[in-house]
Each structure stands twice: as C-alpha cells, then as structure tokens.
Design an enzyme around this catalytic site. Structure first.
Site, short mmCIF file in Angstrom:
data_model
loop_
_atom_site.label_atom_id
_atom_site.label_comp_id
_atom_site.label_asym_id
_atom_site.label_seq_id
_atom_site.Cartn_x
_atom_site.Cartn_y
_atom_site.Cartn_z
CD GLU A 51 -31.50 76.67 -58.08
OE1 GLU A 51 -30.63 75.80 -57.93
OE2 GLU A 51 -31.34 77.86 -57.77
CB CYS A 73 -32.12 68.93 -55.91
SG CYS A 73 -32.64 70.02 -54.59
P1 NAP Z 1 -38.96 67.59 -64.74
O1 NAP Z 1 -39.55 66.40 -65.36
O2 NAP Z 1 -37.93 68.34 -65.49
O3 NAP Z 1 -40.19 68.53 -64.39
C1 NAP Z 1 -40.00 69.73 -63.67
C2 NAP Z 1 -41.15 70.65 -63.93
O4 NAP Z 1 -41.12 71.09 -65.29
C3 NAP Z 1 -42.52 70.03 -63.73
O5 NAP Z 1 -43.36 70.98 -63.12
C4 NAP Z 1 -42.98 69.74 -65.14
O6 NAP Z 1 -44.37 69.68 -65.27
C5 NAP Z 1 -42.41 70.94 -65.85
N1 NAP Z 1 -42.26 70.82 -67.28
C6 NAP Z 1 -41.82 69.77 -67.99
N2 NAP Z 1 -41.78 70.08 -69.30
C7 NAP Z 1 -42.21 71.36 -69.41
C8 NAP Z 1 -42.42 72.24 -70.51
N3 NAP Z 1 -42.15 71.88 -71.76
N4 NAP Z 1 -42.90 73.48 -70.25
C9 NAP Z 1 -43.18 73.88 -69.00
N5 NAP Z 1 -43.00 73.08 -67.93
C10 NAP Z 1 -42.52 71.83 -68.13
O7 NAP Z 1 -38.30 67.26 -63.32
P2 NAP Z 1 -38.92 66.43 -62.11
O8 NAP Z 1 -38.92 64.99 -62.51
O9 NAP Z 1 -40.18 67.03 -61.62
O10 NAP Z 1 -37.84 66.68 -60.98
C11 NAP Z 1 -36.71 65.89 -60.79
C12 NAP Z 1 -35.47 66.66 -61.13
O11 NAP Z 1 -35.48 67.94 -60.51
C13 NAP Z 1 -34.20 66.00 -60.66
O12 NAP Z 1 -33.29 65.99 -61.70
C14 NAP Z 1 -33.70 66.92 -59.54
O13 NAP Z 1 -32.31 66.97 -59.41
C15 NAP Z 1 -34.21 68.23 -59.96
N6 NAP Z 1 -34.37 69.09 -58.78
C16 NAP Z 1 -33.50 70.12 -58.62
C17 NAP Z 1 -33.62 70.95 -57.52
C18 NAP Z 1 -32.69 72.10 -57.33
O14 NAP Z 1 -32.97 72.94 -56.48
N7 NAP Z 1 -31.62 72.19 -58.05
C19 NAP Z 1 -34.63 70.74 -56.59
C20 NAP Z 1 -35.50 69.68 -56.79
C21 NAP Z 1 -35.36 68.86 -57.89
P3 NAP Z 1 -45.19 68.29 -65.29
O15 NAP Z 1 -44.94 67.63 -63.99
O16 NAP Z 1 -46.59 68.73 -65.46
O17 NAP Z 1 -44.65 67.50 -66.44
#
Ligand code: NAP
Length: 516
Positions: free
Chosen positions: A256, A295
């Site tokens: 997602e 999101c």
């Molecule tokens: P993110 O930076 O991609 O991080 C998401 C998750 O991935 C975090 O728990 C992060 O951990 C983890 N992560 C990052 N790199 C990783 C790796 N190499 N291996 C394992 N895990 C890893 O996103 P965010 O800033 O938290 O969220 C914002 C984004 O999420 C927005 O683009 C939004 O649209 C999207 N979103 C989508 C939905 C949906 O349902 N479609 C819902 C909510 C949000 P750390 O925090 O420890 O780095």
C-alpha cells in the site's frame, strides 16, 4: 523519556545503541527512543511458528474471540493511548481518536466475522463443479487454508494504531502469526498498545510480536509460506518488493503506497447546494485531518472551469477557520507535521507543484500557529493551488505532497476530460465524485473505477449521511492499482486472502462435501 523495547520471543527486549529518537512534533522535544539492534530474528521466527500452530488449532470463532478480547482491552486503555498519539503523533484529539478508535473498531469487526464463520478452520471458496461430463461423482472445489509461515507487517508513520491493527486483525483471523514493525518516528503508540495486550495476558505465545526499530535481516529470512504486508512510500515499497524473499522465494507481498487521490465536482452542482457544501467540506477535512498526512487525502480536486473561482473562495473560507498549533492546546483543530523530514518534504513538494500551478491559499514557509515553545514545532499551513494546465501538470499528478496541500484541476465539465485527468494519477486508493446528474455519475464512475480501489459517489440524498472520503471501512477494500501499490486489504473476508492459500481439490464429491 520512554525507551521502547521490542516484544519478541515472549518477552520485552531492549535494543542496543545507537538509539533513534522520537519527538513531540509540536515542541521538538525528544519523548522516546528505540533500537532493535541485537535482536536475533531466528528465534523470533521460531516463536512465530509456535504462534501459528496455536492459531491454526483454533476455529474462526475462537480467533474471533481473541480479537474481541484485544479490542476490549485496547478500548479500556483508550484515554492514555489517545494522549500518546497527541504527544508523539502531533494529533489533535479528533485525529488521535480516528486512529485509535479505527484500530479497536476494525478488531471488533473482524471479531464478529470470526463468530459468524463459526467452528471451522478453513474457508470454502466459491461453488464446486462437476469435472467430467459423464459422472457427477468426480468433482472439484476450492478451499482456503492459513499459510504456514509468518505475516510480517511494516507500517507507515501516520496511523500507528489503525494501520497496525487492521493488518493484525485480518492475519490473526486467517490463522497467521504476526511480527509487526511500526514506523520508528511514531512507534510509541503501537508499543503501548502491544504492552496493554501483553499485560492483559490476551495474546497466546508467538501470535503477535513487535519490532520497534529496524527489521535487520528478518525479511531476508522469509520464504514461500510467509507474507509481507507493507504500507509506506512507493520508494520503500519498490525496494522491498525487489527482495529475494519475494522475487526468488515467492513470499506473498502486499504493498500500500503513495496515492494521488482525487475528488471530482460535477458540472451540474450548484453553489451552496447540499452536494456543493459536502464537496467543499470534504476537501477541507481531507486537507486538515492529521495535517493532511493520510494516504487517502484528496490531492487533486477536479472542478469545472466556470466553478473554480467560487470553489476556491468557499474552500478558502473553510480553511480560514482552521486553528493550527500544539496538538494538545485548547481550540487547535490542526496539529503539526510528524517530524522535521516531513516538513522539509512538504516545502519541497509545494515548491515543485508551484512550477505548474499558482498558489491561491496559504504559504509553505509561513504558518501562524499556536506554539507552546516559540520558534519550535513542525507546523505547516494549508496550501491550495490551481493548475495552470490541468493535463500538463505532471507533478500534480505524480508527486504526493504528504501534508495539508491540494491542487485544483480545472476541467471542461465532460466525462472524457475528467476521466483523462483521473487516469494521469496512475492509480489511487480512493476518489470521490459529487453530482446530482445520474447519467454523469454512471458514466464517470465506470471510467474512474479501473484507476481506484474505492469510489465515494455523493448525491444530495446521501450528502448528509456519507462517511468521509478518507475513512477506510473494514467491510470495503482498501488499496489501489498502479502508483497506489497494487495491493488490497480489508474488504471483510477478502482481507483474509493474502494470509491464506487457495487450493483446488479434485475427488469424490460425497467425500469432499463431508470433509470440507
Ligand atoms: P516509508 O519511509 O516508506 O516507511 C514505511 C515503513 O517502512 C516504516 O516502518 C519504515 O521504517 C520501513 N522501512 C523503510 N525502509 C525499510 C527497509 N529497507 N526494510 C524494512 N523496512 C523499511 O514511509 P512513511 O514515511 O512511514 O509513510 C508515508 C508514506 O506512506 C506516504 O507516501 C503515504 O502515502 C504512504 N501510506 C500509504 C498508505 C496506504 O494504505 N496506501 C497508508 C499510510 C501511508 P522506519 O520508520 O524505521 O524507517
């Protein structure tokens, strides 16, 4: 300051230095720290294996009872949980309730589904069929059974409660144990929720484990019976999808990700009608709830050319009543962005959109906020832009600015023009369409459908009853094609599918009917 531990192998385990800090985004004070360094994921997976055995021995009704107990325990702790969301998430009380209550409501929804499914451990899938023309005895049917591995959940920062437990509910009901990893910057709330459940002694051993911090080599250890459900940015999603556990070993992956959700105003809608008022308020709500860090928020607003001026005027009027400030201060209706990186990203994003659109409300560098500490806090003003050329505004269709930002895309009022603009988003989680013209609704809804996971169709008869555009409901699917990640969650029983293997059975009809 709280030190967040991980809950693995049946106990709380503190990570090793260096620790990552979690802040109060209203004041920039450090409120917690965490690390998962030093966790050996071998034993964590062994523990999950035992949790899986326990869950598979339970019927759907028993798993449902487990979810019900979880929902009740979390609901009892509602006030302290809301307080943590306000401190670490920058949530107003309303934002915090949206997240925390979303978690307990989804657990309770899946608890009811479990009770309805009753005393079975697998799901029949569709009708069976006769396989050879000459006999009805040799028969085929499909069955769904829980996968034998573990469900790893990696979540985004914006919904540490709902985002975690909507996934947990579906996985546990399907019969799979969970290892959940919240985004580090807002992990305190998830940590506290798991602590509530552990203290209440509700969770059978190994059914739910929590990793606060990095996942280390956990994903590299996954295989074909495991599931990774990821919510977050498209960049991280793409990286994880490329892992050998998926590409080489076919672990099931659900993503997602980003989404340029849209709202379309029909050309028939008259200013200040119920449908118009719903539309204006909906855009305002989606821009300001959780400071636009959703999101499902509306990023693109399609408005017929002749109505643009009136729409911008009414939206600006609505936005002028928003009170920005410390999420715990009296009267504040919009809190800060979640952290310094998000503020930076919002400013860069608005600058990029401004190369193709003109700002008509707010500024990314000026924000009149009720601050508790002068000069501190990641506050952001709502910003409304109007595209110079709706079809040529590639950044508006391609860059998700994760904050209180939306862009108006003037269109010529036709189905074709609106449909073409929707498609430029390359796949969204949800879009709204507000119109009292049934023909326009029917034609455009079908054009919008392939580009969206969910459509909210509003006319004057439902304008005062509809759930908000951004509210994800457990009975309806959540996910979207293309840019939105191509994944799907929830949707009632559909939400169990990623966690279950569908198997076709061929054999003696009487025996199959009796056994399954
Ligand atoms: P993110 O930076 O991609 O991080 C998401 C998750 O991935 C975090 O728990 C992060 O951990 C983890 N992560 C990052 N790199 C990783 C790796 N190499 N291996 C394992 N895990 C890893 O996103 P965010 O800033 O938290 O969220 C914002 C984004 O999420 C927005 O683009 C939004 O649209 C999207 N979103 C989508 C939905 C949906 O349902 N479609 C819902 C909510 C949000 P750390 O925090 O420890 O780095």
């Amino acid at each position: 300051m709280v030190r967040l531990e991980s809950y693995v192998c049946g106990r709380w385990q503190e990570g090793e230095a260096p620790f990552r800090s979690l802040v109060n985004p209203s004041t920039e004070e450090i409120v917690a720290e965490t690390s998962a360094r030093g966790i050996d994921f071998g034993p964590v997976l062994d523990t999950a294996k035992r949790g899986g055995e326990t869950l598979r021995a339970m019927t759907f009704a028993e798993r449902g009872a487990l979810l019900k107990a979880m929902s009740r325990a979390l609901y009892k702790a509602r006030e302290p949980l809301i307080e943590i969301a306000r401190i670490n998430g920058g949530n107003t009380r309303g934002d915090a309730k949206f997240d925390v209550d979303g978690a307990t409501a989804t657990l309770s929804y899946y608890a009811r589904l479990g009770a309805q499914l009753g005393d079975v451990r697998w799901l029949a899938d569709g009708e069976g069929e006769q396989l050879i023309p000459t006999s009805g005895r040799f028969y085929g049917r499909h069955l769904r059974v829980p996968r034998r591995g573990v469900a790893v959940h990696v979540n985004a920062f914006n919904f540490p409660a709902w985002g975690t437990f909507e996934k947990v509910a579906a996985a546990l009901l399907a019969g799979m144990p969970v290892i959940s990893k919240p985004a580090t910057s807002t992990a305190w709330l998830t940590y506290e929720m798991v602590r509530v459940l552990v203290d209440a002694e509700i969770l059978p051993e190994g059914t739910v484990q929590l990793v606060c911090g990095s996942t280390g080599d956990l994903l590299d250890r996954l295989g074909g019976q495991d599931v990774l459900a990821f919510t977050g940015s498209a960049v991280t999603g793409a990286k994880l999808r490329g892992g050998a556990f998926h590409v080489g070993r076919s672990a099931h992956v659900n993503v997602e990700a980003d989404s340029l959700n849209a709202a379309v105003l029909g050309p028939d809608v008259e200013r200040r009608s119920d449908t118009w008022n719903w539309f204006v308020r909906s855009v305002r709500l989606e821009m300001t709830q959780k400071a636009g860090q959703k999101c499902t928020a509306i990023r693109r607003v399609l408005v017929p050319e002749p109505l643009v001026e009136a729409f911008v005027e009414d939206l600006s009027d609505e936005l002028s009543r928003v009170v920005i400030g410390d999420s715990r201060a009296e009267g504040v209706t919009m809190g800060p962005l979640s952290n310094a990186d998000q503020l930076q990203d919002y400013r860069e994003g608005v600058a990029l959109l401004s190369t193709q659109a003109r700002k008509v409300y707010g500024s990314p560098t000026e924000c009149d906020a009720k601050r508790t500490i002068p000069g501190k806090g990641y506050f952001a003003s709502p910003v409304v832009l109007v595209a110079n050329d709706s079809h040529a505004a590639s950044h508006v269709h391609g860059r998700e600015v994760f904050g209180p930002v939306t862009t108006v895309l003037p269109y010529d009022g036709s189905v074709d023009d609106a449909a073409a603009l929707i498609a430029l988003g390359e796949g969204s989680l949800v879009s709204s369409l507000a119109t009292d013209d049934r023909r326009f609704l029917a034609a455009l809804a079908l054009e919008m459908a392939p580009w969206n996971g969910r459509l909210l169709l509003i006319d004057r008869k439902v304008a005062d009853q509809a759930t908000p555009h951004g509210m994800v409901l457990p009975g309806l699917v959540h996910g979207g094609p293309g840019r939105a990640g191509g994944g799907e969650e929830l949707g009632g029983l559909r939400g169990l599918e990623p966690y279950m293997q569908r198997v076709a059975l061929q054999g003696n009809r009487a025996l199959l009917d009796k056994l399954f």
